[in-house]
Design a protein around this motif. Sequence first.
Motif, PDB file in Angstrom:
ATOM      1  N   PHE A   1      -6.613   1.984  -2.019  1.00 61.45           N
ATOM      2  CA  PHE A   1      -6.864   1.256  -0.785  1.00 61.45           C
ATOM      3  C   PHE A   1      -8.363   1.275  -0.500  1.00 61.45           C
ATOM      4  O   PHE A   1      -8.941   2.315  -0.166  1.00 61.45           O
ATOM      5  CB  PHE A   1      -6.082   1.880   0.372  1.00 61.45           C
ATOM      6  CG  PHE A   1      -4.621   1.555   0.350  1.00 61.45           C
ATOM      7  CD1 PHE A   1      -4.106   0.575   1.187  1.00 61.45           C
ATOM      8  CD2 PHE A   1      -3.758   2.203  -0.533  1.00 61.45           C
ATOM      9  CE1 PHE A   1      -2.752   0.250   1.153  1.00 61.45           C
ATOM     10  CE2 PHE A   1      -2.416   1.891  -0.574  1.00 61.45           C
ATOM     11  CZ  PHE A   1      -1.908   0.906   0.276  1.00 61.45           C
ATOM     12  N   GLU A   2      -8.968   0.112  -0.670  1.00 65.38           N
ATOM     13  CA  GLU A   2     -10.404  -0.001  -0.497  1.00 65.38           C
ATOM     14  C   GLU A   2     -10.805   0.218   0.964  1.00 65.38           C
ATOM     15  O   GLU A   2     -10.100  -0.201   1.893  1.00 65.38           O
ATOM     16  CB  GLU A   2     -10.902  -1.375  -0.958  1.00 65.38           C
ATOM     17  CG  GLU A   2     -10.647  -1.667  -2.435  1.00 65.38           C
ATOM     18  CD  GLU A   2     -11.438  -0.751  -3.358  1.00 65.38           C
ATOM     19  OE1 GLU A   2     -12.463  -0.210  -2.911  1.00 65.38           O
ATOM     20  OE2 GLU A   2     -11.022  -0.594  -4.524  1.00 65.38           O
ATOM     21  N   ASP A   3     -11.958   0.878   1.127  1.00 65.66           N
ATOM     22  CA  ASP A   3     -12.550   1.113   2.454  1.00 65.66           C
ATOM     23  C   ASP A   3     -11.684   1.994   3.356  1.00 65.66           C
ATOM     24  O   ASP A   3     -11.859   1.994   4.579  1.00 65.66           O
ATOM     25  CB  ASP A   3     -12.853  -0.218   3.167  1.00 65.66           C
ATOM     26  CG  ASP A   3     -13.784  -1.106   2.370  1.00 65.66           C
ATOM     27  OD1 ASP A   3     -14.722  -0.571   1.749  1.00 65.66           O
ATOM     28  OD2 ASP A   3     -13.573  -2.334   2.356  1.00 65.66           O
ATOM     29  N   CYS A   4     -10.739   2.708   2.774  1.00 63.74           N
ATOM     30  CA  CYS A   4      -9.947   3.676   3.537  1.00 63.74           C
ATOM     31  C   CYS A   4     -10.402   5.085   3.168  1.00 63.74           C
ATOM     32  O   CYS A   4     -10.973   5.308   2.100  1.00 63.74           O
ATOM     33  CB  CYS A   4      -8.456   3.497   3.262  1.00 63.74           C
ATOM     34  SG  CYS A   4      -7.792   1.940   3.891  1.00 63.74           S
TER      35      CYS A   4
ATOM     36  N   LYS B   1      -2.213  -2.635   8.870  1.00 68.24           N
ATOM     37  CA  LYS B   1      -1.615  -3.210   7.671  1.00 68.24           C
ATOM     38  C   LYS B   1      -1.735  -2.274   6.478  1.00 68.24           C
ATOM     39  O   LYS B   1      -0.833  -2.214   5.635  1.00 68.24           O
ATOM     40  CB  LYS B   1      -2.273  -4.546   7.334  1.00 68.24           C
ATOM     41  CG  LYS B   1      -1.633  -5.258   6.132  1.00 68.24           C
ATOM     42  CD  LYS B   1      -2.299  -6.578   5.838  1.00 68.24           C
ATOM     43  CE  LYS B   1      -1.586  -7.307   4.705  1.00 68.24           C
ATOM     44  NZ  LYS B   1      -1.537  -6.515   3.452  1.00 68.24           N
ATOM     45  N   THR B   2      -2.837  -1.526   6.396  1.00 66.92           N
ATOM     46  CA  THR B   2      -2.989  -0.606   5.263  1.00 66.92           C
ATOM     47  C   THR B   2      -1.936   0.490   5.315  1.00 66.92           C
ATOM     48  O   THR B   2      -1.413   0.910   4.278  1.00 66.92           O
ATOM     49  CB  THR B   2      -4.392   0.013   5.224  1.00 66.92           C
ATOM     50  OG1 THR B   2      -4.623   0.786   6.420  1.00 66.92           O
ATOM     51  CG2 THR B   2      -5.468  -1.065   5.114  1.00 66.92           C
ATOM     52  N   ARG B   3      -1.627   0.961   6.518  1.00 71.20           N
ATOM     53  CA  ARG B   3      -0.588   1.990   6.640  1.00 71.20           C
ATOM     54  C   ARG B   3       0.772   1.412   6.252  1.00 71.20           C
ATOM     55  O   ARG B   3       1.530   2.038   5.515  1.00 71.20           O
ATOM     56  CB  ARG B   3      -0.527   2.548   8.053  1.00 71.20           C
ATOM     57  CG  ARG B   3       0.649   3.493   8.235  1.00 71.20           C
ATOM     58  CD  ARG B   3       0.563   4.433   9.406  1.00 71.20           C
ATOM     59  NE  ARG B   3       0.040   3.873  10.605  1.00 71.20           N
ATOM     60  CZ  ARG B   3      -0.794   4.504  11.424  1.00 71.20           C
ATOM     61  NH1 ARG B   3      -1.206   5.723  11.123  1.00 71.20           N
ATOM     62  NH2 ARG B   3      -1.214   3.937  12.531  1.00 71.20           N
ATOM     63  N   MET B   4       1.059   0.220   6.745  1.00 71.15           N
ATOM     64  CA  MET B   4       2.345  -0.400   6.430  1.00 71.15           C
ATOM     65  C   MET B   4       2.473  -0.666   4.929  1.00 71.15           C
ATOM     66  O   MET B   4       3.546  -0.500   4.346  1.00 71.15           O
ATOM     67  CB  MET B   4       2.514  -1.689   7.224  1.00 71.15           C
ATOM     68  CG  MET B   4       2.685  -1.483   8.728  1.00 71.15           C
ATOM     69  SD  MET B   4       4.147  -0.461   9.153  1.00 71.15           S
ATOM     70  CE  MET B   4       3.406   1.180   9.382  1.00 71.15           C
ATOM     71  N   ASP B   5       1.379  -1.079   4.311  1.00 73.24           N
ATOM     72  CA  ASP B   5       1.411  -1.324   2.862  1.00 73.24           C
ATOM     73  C   ASP B   5       1.637  -0.028   2.087  1.00 73.24           C
ATOM     74  O   ASP B   5       2.412   0.008   1.121  1.00 73.24           O
ATOM     75  CB  ASP B   5       0.111  -1.986   2.407  1.00 73.24           C
ATOM     76  CG  ASP B   5      -0.004  -3.438   2.854  1.00 73.24           C
ATOM     77  OD1 ASP B   5       1.017  -4.008   3.289  1.00 73.24           O
ATOM     78  OD2 ASP B   5      -1.111  -3.995   2.779  1.00 73.24           O
ATOM     79  N   ALA B   6       0.943   1.030   2.505  1.00 74.39           N
ATOM     80  CA  ALA B   6       1.085   2.318   1.811  1.00 74.39           C
ATOM     81  C   ALA B   6       2.488   2.882   1.988  1.00 74.39           C
ATOM     82  O   ALA B   6       3.159   3.269   1.013  1.00 74.39           O
ATOM     83  CB  ALA B   6       0.050   3.309   2.333  1.00 74.39           C
ATOM     84  N   PHE B   7       2.959   2.931   3.228  1.00 71.21           N
ATOM     85  CA  PHE B   7       4.303   3.454   3.484  1.00 71.21           C
ATOM     86  C   PHE B   7       5.367   2.552   2.859  1.00 71.21           C
ATOM     87  O   PHE B   7       6.388   3.034   2.343  1.00 71.21           O
ATOM     88  CB  PHE B   7       4.548   3.572   4.990  1.00 71.21           C
ATOM     89  CG  PHE B   7       3.830   4.723   5.645  1.00 71.21           C
ATOM     90  CD1 PHE B   7       3.086   5.629   4.898  1.00 71.21           C
ATOM     91  CD2 PHE B   7       3.894   4.905   7.021  1.00 71.21           C
ATOM     92  CE1 PHE B   7       2.425   6.693   5.506  1.00 71.21           C
ATOM     93  CE2 PHE B   7       3.245   5.963   7.630  1.00 71.21           C
ATOM     94  CZ  PHE B   7       2.515   6.859   6.883  1.00 71.21           C
ATOM     95  N   GLY B   8       5.133   1.240   2.910  1.00 72.44           N
ATOM     96  CA  GLY B   8       6.093   0.316   2.321  1.00 72.44           C
ATOM     97  C   GLY B   8       6.241   0.523   0.829  1.00 72.44           C
ATOM     98  O   GLY B   8       7.362   0.494   0.296  1.00 72.44           O
ATOM     99  N   ALA B   9       5.114   0.733   0.141  1.00 74.45           N
ATOM    100  CA  ALA B   9       5.166   0.976  -1.304  1.00 74.45           C
ATOM    101  C   ALA B   9       5.925   2.259  -1.602  1.00 74.45           C
ATOM    102  O   ALA B   9       6.724   2.328  -2.555  1.00 74.45           O
ATOM    103  CB  ALA B   9       3.752   1.050  -1.876  1.00 74.45           C
TER     104      ALA B   9
END
Length: 342
Positions: free
Chosen positions: A297-300, A315-323
């Motif tokens: 995750f870029e820039d995190c 959105k980054t959290r949702m993407d990470a948890f979703g994966a």
Amino acid sequence: MSLLLSLFRPLYDSIFSTLPFRYRWRLFILQPLSLISASLTVTPWIFSRRYSVHWFPTRNGGSVRAIVFIPPKKEGDKRLRPLHLDMHGGAFIGGLAEYNARWCAKLSDETGAVVVSSMYRYAPKHTFPAAIDDIDDVVGYLFKNAEVKFGANPELFTVSGSSAGGNLALAACQQPACQHPSKTAVRASVTFYALIDLRLQPKEKPMPPGFPTIDPLRFLYPLFDAYPASARAENFENPRMNPIVADIKTLPDNMLLIIPSIDILLVEQLAFVERVKADIEAEGDDGRPRRVEGMVFEDCFHGWLELPSFFIREKTRMDAFGAGCTLIKEVHKKYGFDLAAV
């Protein structure tokens, strides 16, 4: 009361312990930082009825605190639920089971798993292997009692962890009961900014692009290194301390590493992913389909997933948890559990 003791443990140890002064003054300064972190991550969950609190016995005669998320069942659904164990972060020097409550709740809701988030003993008072010993004991207790106590199936067991908890999640796989061909083998792991190589001191970790030239937490490095420091030399190749050196035969067949780009742990996680991929290719087809993925995750930055939405891009959290949820659901289906099927 136990929650309050955990919240103020750095202050207590800084004043009343016999730890060396180099640790005590840093623990004193750490106390307000710990309270700020807890207020941001734990406060929304303290009075939640989403989980129950349990204490699991450990080999030293003590016990560790854990929170357990048990998903509701549809009428007539008498199936055992998958079992998942999560370990929170905190650099091995602190933290609460609620640190990962947002992830644990989502995972339980989306997959139907019984999710346990466990604490463990902390450095500098308790050094290696105290933390992993505690987690091994929690795993053993769950294998014996999860079906009766929580309606969970220890033969469909997955793990996760953040930061130091990611280390413990992969280190727990090193006990034979968690490895193929055991019926209780860990089927999958999801780690978030995992600390998997303790062979290097924090000050020796390579800084990635975008990382501050001077780490504002550098003065805490001796605390961050307190867990492995005294045992590092004799455990250099021990995967219970350094999962990065673990043989792929002792690791889950399915692994996902969530990796922020602005983190001194970036390099070791990417190296681990590439090494495991190479080992899988070299191993050939042995009847055990394996996969490992590093999702960058870029820039995190390290720890971003525990922060409130107004601090990060949600959105980054949702993407990470979703994966992570997607991987766990796929593994559940592979072993015969589909939440939607009743």
